[in-house]
Design an enzyme around this catalytic site. Structure first.
Site, PDB file in Angstrom:
ATOM      1  N   SER A  31       0.851  -1.197   0.000  1.00 17.21           N
ATOM      2  CA  SER A  31       0.000   0.000   0.000  1.00 17.21           C
ATOM      3  C   SER A  31       0.879   1.237   0.000  1.00 17.21           C
ATOM      4  CB  SER A  31      -0.884   0.006   1.247  1.00 17.21           C
ATOM      5  OG  SER A  31      -1.374   1.316   1.452  1.00 17.21           O
ATOM      6  N   HIS A  70      -1.358  -1.468  -4.143  1.00 20.96           N
ATOM      7  CA  HIS A  70      -2.610  -1.101  -3.470  1.00 20.96           C
ATOM      8  C   HIS A  70      -2.676   0.414  -3.300  1.00 20.96           C
ATOM      9  CE1 HIS A  70      -6.064  -2.132  -0.885  1.00 20.96           C
ATOM     10  NE2 HIS A  70      -5.643  -1.181  -0.048  1.00 20.96           N
ATOM     11  N   ASP A  87      -4.908   3.496  -1.790  1.00 18.52           N
ATOM     12  CA  ASP A  87      -5.960   3.807  -0.821  1.00 18.52           C
ATOM     13  C   ASP A  87      -6.555   5.189  -1.049  1.00 18.52           C
ATOM     14  OD1 ASP A  87      -6.084   1.502   0.988  1.00 18.52           O
ATOM     15  OD2 ASP A  87      -4.001   1.994   1.455  1.00 18.52           O
ATOM     16  N   MET A 142      -9.265   7.902   0.197  1.00 18.43           N
ATOM     17  CA  MET A 142     -10.107   8.272   1.354  1.00 18.43           C
ATOM     18  C   MET A 142     -10.635   9.687   1.159  1.00 18.43           C
ATOM     19  SD  MET A 142      -7.796   6.870   4.490  1.00 18.43           S
ATOM     20  CE  MET A 142      -6.788   5.375   4.343  1.00 18.43           C
ATOM     21  N   HIS A 169      -8.632   0.933  -3.679  1.00 20.51           N
ATOM     22  CA  HIS A 169      -9.510   0.636  -2.546  1.00 20.51           C
ATOM     23  C   HIS A 169     -10.237   1.934  -2.214  1.00 20.51           C
ATOM     24  CE1 HIS A 169      -9.565  -0.379   2.092  1.00 20.51           C
ATOM     25  NE2 HIS A 169     -10.781  -0.271   1.576  1.00 20.51           N
ATOM     26  N   MET A 189     -12.345   4.126  -0.198  1.00 22.32           N
ATOM     27  CA  MET A 189     -12.946   4.375   1.118  1.00 22.32           C
ATOM     28  C   MET A 189     -13.641   5.721   1.034  1.00 22.32           C
ATOM     29  SD  MET A 189      -9.734   2.944   3.314  1.00 22.32           S
ATOM     30  CE  MET A 189      -8.647   3.095   1.896  1.00 22.32           C
ATOM     31  N   MET A 241     -11.326  -6.268   5.717  1.00 18.56           N
ATOM     32  CA  MET A 241     -10.539  -5.307   6.497  1.00 18.56           C
ATOM     33  C   MET A 241     -10.180  -5.930   7.843  1.00 18.56           C
ATOM     34  SD  MET A 241     -10.050  -2.706   4.599  1.00 18.56           S
ATOM     35  CE  MET A 241      -9.073  -1.830   5.828  1.00 18.56           C
ATOM     36  N   GLY A 255      -8.948   3.788   7.376  1.00 16.94           N
ATOM     37  CA  GLY A 255      -8.698   5.209   7.635  1.00 16.94           C
ATOM     38  C   GLY A 255      -7.230   5.543   7.822  1.00 16.94           C
ATOM     39  N   ASP A 315      -6.492  -6.721   4.466  1.00 20.78           N
ATOM     40  CA  ASP A 315      -5.878  -5.391   4.527  1.00 20.78           C
ATOM     41  C   ASP A 315      -5.899  -4.833   5.943  1.00 20.78           C
ATOM     42  OD1 ASP A 315      -5.058  -2.770   4.063  1.00 20.78           O
ATOM     43  OD2 ASP A 315      -6.766  -2.232   2.797  1.00 20.78           O
TER      44      ASP A 315
HETATM   45  C1  DX5 Z   1      -6.233   1.350   5.872  1.00 19.56           C
HETATM   46  C2  DX5 Z   1      -5.837   1.082   4.443  1.00 19.56           C
HETATM   47  C3  DX5 Z   1      -4.717   0.155   4.327  1.00 19.56           C
HETATM   48  C4  DX5 Z   1      -3.420   0.639   4.921  1.00 19.56           C
HETATM   49  C5  DX5 Z   1      -2.709  -0.572   5.443  1.00 19.56           C
HETATM   50  O1  DX5 Z   1      -7.391   2.097   5.898  1.00 19.56           O
HETATM   51  O2  DX5 Z   1      -6.926   0.553   3.725  1.00 19.56           O
HETATM   52  O3  DX5 Z   1      -4.530  -0.282   2.983  1.00 19.56           O
HETATM   53  O4  DX5 Z   1      -2.592   1.301   4.024  1.00 19.56           O
HETATM   54  O5  DX5 Z   1      -1.608  -0.160   6.161  1.00 19.56           O
HETATM   55  P1  DX5 Z   1      -0.867  -1.135   7.188  1.00 19.56           P
HETATM   56  O6  DX5 Z   1      -0.355  -2.270   6.381  1.00 19.56           O
HETATM   57  O7  DX5 Z   1       0.201  -0.254   7.756  1.00 19.56           O
HETATM   58  O8  DX5 Z   1      -1.883  -1.554   8.204  1.00 19.56           O
HETATM   59 ZN    ZN Z   2      -6.490  -0.380   1.720  1.00 24.80          ZN
END
Ligand code: DX5
Ligand code: ZN
Length: 220
Positions: free
Chosen positions: A7, A32, A34, A36, A65, A67, A136, A141, A174
């Site tokens: 990620s 990946h 993310d 948000m 992904h 969010m 998850m 977040g 994840d």
């Molecule tokens: C969290 C994200 C993850 C995050 C994972 O909301 O969806 O993809 O980047 O990070 P780690 O591996 O540090 O938990």
């Molecule tokens: Zn993610």
């Protein structure tokens, strides 16, 4: 088949191309991404312009992904911007059948994401329309959170559900994944492992991915 999906949330954005190349050298096969919106989750990250640049900088498939609230309004744009996988949260989309179909129609793999406290029953009906389910193992977040151990049982139950129905749906996990728990998650039935802190939070991301791959193959 085990795939590591680093990620970029934990990467150094001033040298993203370099960091991704290092992850790829280590054996990462998915990136990946993310997204948000500060509404569905209490944080704001990156979106379409960064995805467009990233898609030009790597040959690896990009897994967006989302969010975000109302993901159905934006999902197709993420495919157009270069994502080969796009996932939407069941909690954010009352019309997920339509959204998954629109992602596939654009030519990408469509995924359903499920939060830690959302029951698997919420996705039972939609499962048949998804190419993958993202479980998850932290509350979405933020990167760097602690793995929620009950997620393993959820992955096991989801694996059973998929197998019983003879579906080809893949399971991605994840949140808080690292060398200490990746083998357990693999044994539970996950195949795609998102890793932020345990890859880009490490001094050598290539070595970190290699470490995760070898840890995933350990017997539990
Ligand atoms: C969290 C994200 C993850 C995050 C994972 O909301 O969806 O993809 O980047 O990070 P780690 O591996 O540090 O938990
Ligand atoms: Zn993610």
């Amino acid at each position: 088949m085990v795939e590591i999906a680093p990620s970029i949330l934990s990467a150094d954005f001033t040298r993203l191309g370099e960091q991704i190349a290092a992850a790829e050298r280590g054996g990462a096969t998915i990136i990946h991404f993310d997204v948000m919106d500060g509404h569905f989750v209490p944080n704001i990250t990156i979106g379409l312009p960064v995805l467009r640049s990233l898609a030009r900088a790597t040959r690896l498939p990009i897994d967006a992904h989302l969010m975000i609230s109302e993901p159905g309004l934006y999902a197709e744009q993420f495919v157009e911007a270069g994502a080969q996988m796009v996932s939407v949260h069941i909690e954010a989309d009352p019309h997920i059948h339509r959204t998954l179909a629109s992602i596939k129609k654009k030519g990408a793999k469509a995924g359903i994401v499920i939060n830690p406290a959302t029951s698997l029953s919420a996705i039972e009906e939609a499962l048949q329309y998804a190419d993958y389910v993202l479980v998850m193992s932290v509350n979405p977040g933020f990167g760097g959170q602690t793995f929620i151990p009950e997620s393993l049982e959820k992955v096991r139950r989801l694996r059973r559900l998929i197998d019983e129905r003879g579906l080809a749906t893949r399971i991605e996990i994840d949140g808080g994944i690292g060398p200490d728990n990746i083998a357990d998650a693999a044994a539970a039935g996950a195949e795609i492992f998102v890793a932020g802190t345990s890859v880009f939070g490490q001094p050598d991301p290539a070595a970190a991915v290699r470490g995760l791959l070898s840890a995933s193959a350990q017997l539990v």
